[in-house]
Design an enzyme around this catalytic site. Structure first.
Site, PDB file in Angstrom:
ATOM      1  N   VAL A 104       0.669  11.796   2.170  1.00  0.00           N
ATOM      2  CA  VAL A 104       0.843   9.949   1.716  1.00  0.00           C
ATOM      3  C   VAL A 104       0.349   9.609   3.615  1.00  0.00           C
ATOM      4  CG1 VAL A 104       2.230   8.017   2.457  1.00  0.00           C
ATOM      5  CG2 VAL A 104       3.199  10.211   0.853  1.00  0.00           C
ATOM      6  N   CYS A 105      -0.826   8.811   3.770  1.00  0.00           N
ATOM      7  CA  CYS A 105      -0.923   7.824   4.823  1.00  0.00           C
ATOM      8  C   CYS A 105      -1.428   9.426   5.422  1.00  0.00           C
ATOM      9  CB  CYS A 105       0.099   7.311   5.498  1.00  0.00           C
ATOM     10  SG  CYS A 105      -0.792   6.439   6.756  1.00  0.00           S
ATOM     11  N   THR A 106      -1.097   9.935   6.944  1.00  0.00           N
ATOM     12  CA  THR A 106      -2.251  10.449   7.636  1.00  0.00           C
ATOM     13  C   THR A 106      -0.883  11.939   7.451  1.00  0.00           C
ATOM     14  OG1 THR A 106      -1.160  10.108   9.507  1.00  0.00           O
ATOM     15  CG2 THR A 106      -2.836   8.901   9.141  1.00  0.00           C
ATOM     16  N   THR A 124      -7.417   9.510   2.078  1.00  0.00           N
ATOM     17  CA  THR A 124      -6.209   8.720   4.022  1.00  0.00           C
ATOM     18  C   THR A 124      -5.987   7.290   3.698  1.00  0.00           C
ATOM     19  OG1 THR A 124      -5.202  10.211   5.526  1.00  0.00           O
ATOM     20  CG2 THR A 124      -7.504   9.723   5.304  1.00  0.00           C
TER      21      THR A 124
END
Length: 320
Positions: A104-106, A124
């Site tokens: 998730v995300c970074t 990302t």
């Protein structure tokens, strides 16, 4: 239902919603619908971690003591900027054992450091896509979608995109009705397809500084079927066509025509996903004039025709 274990990795500086968003989706499926997810959290040494917002999360166990999971979920946050070597080392050794690997995300940065993204298409958070592509050239970074599936690997954009991805995984595991029930309980949309852009047309472009141009931006979004030629928009802004076109591009980063194209495409996608309106009616409502004109726009931008797009992202609907 088949039980699936989900292990969420915790570390100092983790983004709290990257953790709690997907966890609430999986927990909701188990709590209310009988889907069986065994949720566990783990930090490197089993100690509590402080999130980027200051919240303290207490893990269930240390990573070294965690059983190999079906789904390994790696959230993002400020703590991914200078990752702990012990965490990267654990991911390098243990991530290949998971049947499904999710970021998730970074969190994608952690997986990249651990060598788990080489040769894969990923996404990302938009702010680090360029950095990820530059520092890990063996990774194919797509900055546009909210999430990307590539075999056993699933990566998502920032924060709420983790919820979208988790709902997609629940749908994959237990069917659409279960995922829809969870989405309703959480009061979120179920059907935000993975290839939806991280930003709407207005957010992709800069917001104009001057009020007449900003007003025109909003008007375009609210009236995609109107006459949106440069001449018509310039008249609305009370500027000459030449001055308007130059000022619009200077302040938004897009030509008026390009901005109109994005707004119309976005509106058409939303109608195809969320309504049963016919393609001809949608083409008219979005300012394309004819279904063929809309088809050309879809093929050029998305590589697929409107009817196929609807078939993929609005299951159970009739194609037109």
């Amino acid at each position: 239902m088949t039980q699936r274990s989900v292990l969420v990795v915790l570390f100092d500086g983790v983004q709290s919603l990257d953790v709690t968003g997907p966890v609430e989706v999986f927990a909701g499926a188990s709590r209310f619908l009988g889907a069986t997810y065994d949720l566990r959290t783990a930090s490197v040494d089993g100690s509590p971690v402080r999130t980027s917002s200051g919240l303290v999360l207490v893990p269930d166990t240390a990573l070294a003591d965690a059983e190999p999971p079906h789904t390994l979920l790696v959230p993002g946050g400020e703590g991914t900027r200078v990752p702990a070597p012990a965490l990267v080392g654990w991911l390098r050794e243990h991530a290949p054992r998971a049947e499904r690997l999710v970021s998730v995300c970074t969190g994608a940065l952690l997986l990249a450091e651990a060598g788990q993204l080489d040769g894969h298409r990923v996404t990302t958070h938009w702010t680090v896509c360029e950095h990820l592509a530059r520092t890990h050239p063996a990774v194919e970074v797509d900055p546009d979608p909210i999430f990307v599936r590539d075999g056993r690997l699933a990566t998502s954009a920032g924060v709420t995109a983790g919820i979208d991805l988790a709902l997609a995984l629940v749908e994959e595991d237990h069917g659409r009705e279960v995922a829809l029930a969870v989405a309703r309980h959480l009061v979120v949309f179920l059907r935000r397809p993975g290839n939806q852009a991280q930003f709407s047309a207005q957010l992709t472009a800069q917001t104009a500084r001057r009020e007449p141009l900003r007003e025109v931006q909003h008007w375009i979004t609210e009236h995609p079927s109107a006459d949106l030629t440069v001449e018509a928009l310039a008249a609305r802004a009370r500027l000459s066509p030449r001055h308007f076109a130059r000022a619009f591009r200077s302040e938004t980063g897009l030509t008026p025509g390009r901005y109109v194209d994005r707004v119309r495409l976005e509106h058409a996608r939303r109608l195809l996903e969320d309504t049963s309106d016919g393609v001809a009616g949608i083409a008219h409502a979005c300012g394309y004039g004819t279904p063929e004109a809309m088809r050309r726009a879809f093929v050029k931008a998305l590589g697929t025709a409107p009817a196929e797009y609807r078939r993929r992202f609005r299951p159970g609907s009739d194609t037109d």
